[in-house]
Motif scaffolding. Structure first.
Motif, short mmCIF file in Angstrom:
data_model
loop_
_atom_site.label_atom_id
_atom_site.label_comp_id
_atom_site.label_asym_id
_atom_site.label_seq_id
_atom_site.Cartn_x
_atom_site.Cartn_y
_atom_site.Cartn_z
N GLU A 204 0.82 -1.21 0.00
CA GLU A 204 0.00 0.00 0.00
C GLU A 204 0.86 1.26 0.00
OE1 GLU A 204 -4.28 -1.16 1.88
OE2 GLU A 204 -2.84 -0.24 3.24
N LYS A 205 1.89 1.26 0.83
CA LYS A 205 2.72 2.47 0.95
C LYS A 205 3.53 2.71 -0.32
CE LYS A 205 5.69 4.89 4.20
NZ LYS A 205 6.27 4.88 5.57
N ALA A 206 4.19 1.67 -0.81
CA ALA A 206 5.04 1.84 -2.00
C ALA A 206 4.22 1.91 -3.28
CB ALA A 206 6.04 0.70 -2.08
N GLY A 207 3.05 1.25 -3.28
CA GLY A 207 2.22 1.23 -4.48
C GLY A 207 1.28 2.40 -4.60
N GLY A 208 1.06 3.10 -3.49
CA GLY A 208 0.27 4.32 -3.53
C GLY A 208 -1.22 4.13 -3.64
N MET A 209 -1.72 2.95 -3.23
CA MET A 209 -3.17 2.73 -3.26
C MET A 209 -3.50 1.58 -2.31
SD MET A 209 -3.65 0.85 -6.99
CE MET A 209 -2.50 1.93 -7.85
N PRO A 210 -4.79 1.44 -1.95
CA PRO A 210 -5.17 0.32 -1.08
C PRO A 210 -4.77 -1.02 -1.69
CG PRO A 210 -6.96 1.91 -1.23
CD PRO A 210 -5.93 2.33 -2.24
N LEU A 211 -4.46 -1.98 -0.84
CA LEU A 211 -3.97 -3.27 -1.30
C LEU A 211 -4.94 -3.94 -2.27
CD1 LEU A 211 -1.87 -5.55 -1.13
CD2 LEU A 211 -3.16 -6.45 0.82
N ASN A 212 -6.24 -3.91 -1.95
CA ASN A 212 -7.19 -4.59 -2.84
C ASN A 212 -7.19 -3.95 -4.23
OD1 ASN A 212 -8.59 -2.35 -1.33
ND2 ASN A 212 -10.25 -2.84 -2.74
N GLU A 213 -7.02 -2.63 -4.31
CA GLU A 213 -6.98 -1.96 -5.61
C GLU A 213 -5.68 -2.27 -6.35
OE1 GLU A 213 -7.75 2.20 -5.27
OE2 GLU A 213 -9.57 1.92 -4.06
N PHE A 214 -4.57 -2.30 -5.63
CA PHE A 214 -3.30 -2.61 -6.28
C PHE A 214 -3.32 -4.01 -6.86
CE2 PHE A 214 1.06 -3.87 -6.78
CZ PHE A 214 1.73 -2.70 -7.14
N ILE A 215 -3.80 -4.97 -6.08
CA ILE A 215 -3.85 -6.35 -6.57
C ILE A 215 -4.79 -6.46 -7.76
CG2 ILE A 215 -4.69 -8.66 -5.97
CD1 ILE A 215 -3.31 -8.36 -3.29
N GLU A 216 -5.92 -5.77 -7.71
CA GLU A 216 -6.85 -5.82 -8.84
C GLU A 216 -6.22 -5.25 -10.10
OE1 GLU A 216 -11.27 -4.26 -10.25
OE2 GLU A 216 -10.53 -3.77 -8.26
N GLN A 217 -5.59 -4.09 -9.99
CA GLN A 217 -5.06 -3.41 -11.16
C GLN A 217 -3.76 -4.00 -11.67
OE1 GLN A 217 -4.93 0.89 -10.77
NE2 GLN A 217 -6.85 0.94 -9.63
N ARG A 218 -2.90 -4.43 -10.74
CA ARG A 218 -1.55 -4.82 -11.12
C ARG A 218 -1.32 -6.32 -11.19
NH1 ARG A 218 2.35 -1.22 -10.42
NH2 ARG A 218 3.46 -2.81 -11.62
N VAL A 219 -2.21 -7.09 -10.59
CA VAL A 219 -2.05 -8.55 -10.61
C VAL A 219 -3.21 -9.22 -11.34
CG1 VAL A 219 -1.71 -10.64 -9.23
CG2 VAL A 219 -0.76 -8.45 -8.43
N LEU A 220 -4.43 -8.96 -10.91
CA LEU A 220 -5.57 -9.68 -11.48
C LEU A 220 -5.82 -9.33 -12.94
CD1 LEU A 220 -8.08 -9.51 -8.48
CD2 LEU A 220 -6.32 -11.22 -8.98
N LYS A 221 -5.81 -8.03 -13.26
CA LYS A 221 -6.07 -7.65 -14.65
C LYS A 221 -4.99 -8.14 -15.60
CE LYS A 221 -9.15 -3.72 -13.82
NZ LYS A 221 -9.35 -2.25 -13.97
N PRO A 222 -3.69 -7.93 -15.31
CA PRO A 222 -2.66 -8.46 -16.23
C PRO A 222 -2.71 -9.98 -16.36
CG PRO A 222 -1.71 -6.84 -14.74
CD PRO A 222 -3.10 -7.11 -14.24
N ALA A 223 -3.11 -10.67 -15.28
CA ALA A 223 -3.20 -12.13 -15.32
C ALA A 223 -4.53 -12.61 -15.91
CB ALA A 223 -3.03 -12.70 -13.92
N ARG A 224 -5.41 -11.66 -16.24
CA ARG A 224 -6.72 -11.97 -16.84
C ARG A 224 -7.56 -12.87 -15.95
NH1 ARG A 224 -5.08 -12.74 -23.30
NH2 ARG A 224 -4.10 -10.67 -23.50
N LEU A 225 -7.58 -12.51 -14.69
CA LEU A 225 -8.39 -13.25 -13.72
C LEU A 225 -9.64 -12.43 -13.41
CD1 LEU A 225 -5.54 -14.43 -11.29
CD2 LEU A 225 -6.43 -15.57 -13.35
N SER A 226 -10.71 -12.74 -14.12
CA SER A 226 -11.93 -11.93 -14.01
C SER A 226 -12.89 -12.43 -12.94
CB SER A 226 -12.65 -11.89 -15.36
OG SER A 226 -12.98 -13.20 -15.79
#
Length: 399
Positions: A204-226
């Motif tokens: 959260e601190k280094a990514g600049g957003m809440p953890l759930n949003e970071f994981i959604e934007q940076r992990v789930l979307k690139p991995a195409r996990l809908s």
């Protein structure tokens, strides 16, 4: 409630698996069996036997390998009250499999140069015991020495007295930090959910957003996990299976479907389904979201207290199967990949009630791998990781 049948035997066929064919020189070409009708019958029998013995309400299983076919089945019920059968499209809580997503998020930040694995946690989070000595690497490979907050009796009482209550990350850390450090960082393996709460805060601190949003934007979307979500409360997408646990204030079995998983947060709160986890198993093990150098560090497993199992950066290697298991009240999951045969195994079930002293997910994993990969039999004893809180007379890292 209706009695749970031994198996509804819902079958979804034996179909060709996606992916490129294996090369003729691959040892897995002969080692991993064709997932045709004969093997499917053996798997059906073995899974049904485990289902009967453990009294697990229902289970979803997927096994596949390029060029070898695919075995996908459901057995038992998703809802003991109505008798509704398990289906392959149900959302399930995945417990500690969440750790694989949180650590992937952290490692993406490592690749971007925003954090360093050998940075002390004190660089990011204040007031962590031994924080000037514990590194992010120590946290990710379970060698920090910090007390596991889910082992705290006060935490267990707070959760089970009001399972719908929300917990903040700081509240979770407070349960841990009132205990002395267990050992100096790096000395040994000790599975602690506290480690992942801290890593979530770092993301959260280094990514600049809440953890759930970071994981959604940076992990789930690139991995195409809908069909994978990081809930912020008790919300649970439909359709989903009902979950059953005995980790309750009374010790009796209760329906835990709508318990608030915020107490697991970065260590165990996420939800997914069979299709997404099949994809994630390969992405996780092959490191497609990370640089080759960072993935190599992730997979450099160190010995654990579990025979035949090593632990890397938020990832297990159990007899060659790479991935993670997950457990929290009412649900368990296995998300695994065997590199030498490019095989993927996913198991999802709707209880976390132990069979004797063994995780039911482990028993399913054992039964399946004994048939298809007898030289790589998946096994995690009761000391395997769970994001679940029940205190034990003999402390184990998962609870």
């Amino acid at each position: 409630m209706l009695a749970v049948p031994a198996s509804t035997g819902t079958a979804y066929g034996v179909a060709p698996a996606p992916g490129p064919p294996l090369s003729a020189s691959s040892s897995s070409e002969t080692d991993f069996p064709e997932l045709g009708p004969a093997v499917a019958r053996r798997l059906d029998t073995a899974i049904q036997q485990v289902l009967r013995e453990t009294k697990v309400p229902g289970v979803i299983v997927s096994l596949s390998a390029p060029g070898k076919g695919s075995y996908v089945r459901t057995f038992g019920v998703a809802d003991k009250a109505t008798g509704a059968p398990m289906e392959t499209d149900l959302y399930m809580r995945i417990g500690s499999t969440t750790k694989t997503f949180t650590v992937t998020a952290l490692l993406e930040l490592v690749d971007e140069g925003k954090v360093g694995l050998d940075d002390p946690i004190a660089k990011y989070i204040d007031n962590v015991p031994n924080g000037d000595r514990i590194t992010l690497r120590d946290l990710a490979d379970m060698r920090s020495g910090l007390f596991n907050y889910t082992m705290d009796e006060g935490f267990f009482k707070a959760l089970t007295s009001d399972p719908q209550r929300p917990f903040t990350p700081q509240e979770l850390l407070d349960y841990s930090f009132k205990h002395p450090v267990q050992f100096q960082p790096g000395e040994k393996f000790d599975y602690s959910n506290t480690n992942l709460i801290l890593l979530g805060l770092v993301v959260e601190k280094a990514g600049g957003m809440p953890l759930n949003e970071f994981i959604e934007q940076r992990v789930l979307k690139p991995a195409r996990l809908s069909h994978t979500v990081f809930p912020t409360g008790a919300e649970f997408p439909s359709p989903h299976a009902q979950g059953y646990t005995d980790q309750t204030a009374s010790g009796k079995v209760e329906n835990s479907t709508n318990w608030n998983p915020s107490w697991g947060w970065a260590a165990g709160a996420m939800i997914s389904d069979l299709r997404d986890l099949r994809s994630w198993a390969r992405t996780l093990a092959t490191g497609t979201l990370l640089s080759p150098e960072t993935q190599a560090q992730r997979l450099k497993t160190l010995p654990t207290t579990i025979p035949g199992a090593g632990y890397g950066l938020g990832i297990f290697d159990v007899q060659g199967w790479i991935g993670h298991n997950g457990s929290l009240p009412g649900y368990e999951a296995l998300t695994l990949y065997l590199p030498e045969s490019q095989a993927t195994l996913v198991v999802l079930l709707n209880t976390d009630i132990l069979h004797g002293q063994t995780e039911p997910s482990t028993l399913f994993g054992q039964a399946i791998t004994r048939i298809v990969t007898p030289e790589h039999v998946f096994n995690l004893p009761v000391t395997a990781p769970r994001a679940t809180p029940r205190p034990s007379p003999q402390p184990s890292p998962q609870r």
